[in-house]
Motif scaffolding. Structure first.
Motif, PDB file in Angstrom:
ATOM      1  N   UNK A  67       0.830  -1.207   0.000  1.00  0.00           N
ATOM      2  CA  UNK A  67       0.000   0.000   0.000  1.00  0.00           C
ATOM      3  C   UNK A  67       0.864   1.257   0.000  1.00  0.00           C
ATOM      4  N   UNK A  68       0.240   2.384  -0.287  1.00  0.00           N
ATOM      5  CA  UNK A  68       0.836   3.721  -0.216  1.00  0.00           C
ATOM      6  C   UNK A  68       1.857   4.020  -1.304  1.00  0.00           C
ATOM      7  N   UNK A  69       2.020   3.150  -2.319  1.00  0.00           N
ATOM      8  CA  UNK A  69       2.921   3.474  -3.425  1.00  0.00           C
ATOM      9  C   UNK A  69       2.149   4.334  -4.422  1.00  0.00           C
ATOM     10  N   UNK A  70       2.677   5.537  -4.699  1.00  0.00           N
ATOM     11  CA  UNK A  70       1.964   6.422  -5.613  1.00  0.00           C
ATOM     12  C   UNK A  70       2.852   7.008  -6.714  1.00  0.00           C
ATOM     13  N   UNK A 108       8.384   5.916  -4.743  1.00  0.00           N
ATOM     14  CA  UNK A 108       7.819   4.937  -3.803  1.00  0.00           C
ATOM     15  C   UNK A 108       8.212   3.514  -4.211  1.00  0.00           C
ATOM     16  N   UNK A 109       7.992   3.185  -5.469  1.00  0.00           N
ATOM     17  CA  UNK A 109       8.307   1.825  -5.913  1.00  0.00           C
ATOM     18  C   UNK A 109       9.805   1.567  -5.832  1.00  0.00           C
ATOM     19  N   UNK A 110      10.617   2.594  -6.094  1.00  0.00           N
ATOM     20  CA  UNK A 110      12.065   2.447  -5.964  1.00  0.00           C
ATOM     21  C   UNK A 110      12.486   2.195  -4.531  1.00  0.00           C
ATOM     22  N   UNK A 165      -0.087  -2.079 -10.041  1.00  0.00           N
ATOM     23  CA  UNK A 165      -0.771  -3.185  -9.353  1.00  0.00           C
ATOM     24  C   UNK A 165      -0.553  -3.133  -7.845  1.00  0.00           C
ATOM     25  N   UNK A 166       0.403  -2.297  -7.413  1.00  0.00           N
ATOM     26  CA  UNK A 166       0.765  -2.186  -5.992  1.00  0.00           C
ATOM     27  C   UNK A 166       1.200  -3.542  -5.427  1.00  0.00           C
ATOM     28  N   UNK A 167       2.137  -4.176  -6.161  1.00  0.00           N
ATOM     29  CA  UNK A 167       2.650  -5.484  -5.766  1.00  0.00           C
ATOM     30  C   UNK A 167       4.166  -5.512  -5.908  1.00  0.00           C
ATOM     31  N   UNK A 168       4.795  -6.318  -5.063  1.00  0.00           N
ATOM     32  CA  UNK A 168       6.228  -6.572  -5.161  1.00  0.00           C
ATOM     33  C   UNK A 168       6.413  -8.083  -5.259  1.00  0.00           C
ATOM     34  N   UNK A 220       6.973  -2.458   5.454  1.00  0.00           N
ATOM     35  CA  UNK A 220       5.984  -1.741   6.254  1.00  0.00           C
ATOM     36  C   UNK A 220       6.645  -0.632   7.065  1.00  0.00           C
ATOM     37  N   UNK A 221       7.800  -0.926   7.677  1.00  0.00           N
ATOM     38  CA  UNK A 221       8.529   0.084   8.455  1.00  0.00           C
ATOM     39  C   UNK A 221       9.003   1.240   7.585  1.00  0.00           C
ATOM     40  N   UNK A 222       9.208   0.979   6.298  1.00  0.00           N
ATOM     41  CA  UNK A 222       9.638   2.041   5.365  1.00  0.00           C
ATOM     42  C   UNK A 222       8.464   2.942   4.974  1.00  0.00           C
ATOM     43  N   UNK A 223       7.256   2.606   5.439  1.00  0.00           N
ATOM     44  CA  UNK A 223       6.108   3.462   5.185  1.00  0.00           C
ATOM     45  C   UNK A 223       5.143   2.928   4.139  1.00  0.00           C
ATOM     46  N   UNK A 224       5.353   1.670   3.742  1.00  0.00           N
ATOM     47  CA  UNK A 224       4.520   1.060   2.721  1.00  0.00           C
ATOM     48  C   UNK A 224       3.935  -0.240   3.263  1.00  0.00           C
ATOM     49  N   UNK A 225       2.785  -0.172   3.922  1.00  0.00           N
ATOM     50  CA  UNK A 225       2.217  -1.375   4.545  1.00  0.00           C
ATOM     51  C   UNK A 225       2.144  -2.542   3.554  1.00  0.00           C
ATOM     52  N   UNK A 226       2.740  -3.652   3.936  1.00  0.00           N
ATOM     53  CA  UNK A 226       2.818  -4.820   3.056  1.00  0.00           C
ATOM     54  C   UNK A 226       2.134  -6.010   3.702  1.00  0.00           C
ATOM     55  N   UNK A 227       1.601  -6.884   2.848  1.00  0.00           N
ATOM     56  CA  UNK A 227       0.978  -8.119   3.335  1.00  0.00           C
ATOM     57  C   UNK A 227       1.168  -9.204   2.286  1.00  0.00           C
ATOM     58  N   UNK A 228       1.118 -10.445   2.774  1.00  0.00           N
ATOM     59  CA  UNK A 228       1.276 -11.589   1.864  1.00  0.00           C
ATOM     60  C   UNK A 228      -0.017 -11.866   1.149  1.00  0.00           C
TER      61      UNK A 228
END
Length: 70
Positions: free
Chosen positions: A11-14, A18-20, A41-44, A62-70
């Motif tokens: 989340x939060x990639x705009x 952000x993606x970098x 797609x907001x996916x890694x 997530x700590x970098x400011x981009x909440x991630x989930x599996x």
């Protein structure tokens, strides 16, 4: 044996910055390879040498400011 591909929702990639940031965060984790980030797609996606690294990736992204989930 090939390492499985993991996909995270991020989340939060705009923008490209952000993606970098997400890509660099993942690339800095020893044991993670073949990192790609899809901004639209907001996916890694990446390969992880062990399941523990996936949990570490979620935490660090997530700590970098981009909440991630599996």
């Amino acid at each position: 044996m090939a390492e499985p591909t993991t996909t995270l929702n991020v989340e939060n990639m705009s923008c490209g910055h952000c993606s970098g940031m997400v890509r660099r965060t993942l690339e800095e984790i020893e044991g993670i390879s073949n990192v790609s980030v899809d901004l639209e797609a907001k996916k890694a996606r990446f390969n992880a040498a062990s399941p523990d690294l996936v949990d570490q990736a979620v935490q660090l992204v997530t700590e970098a400011g981009y909440p991630a989930s599996k």
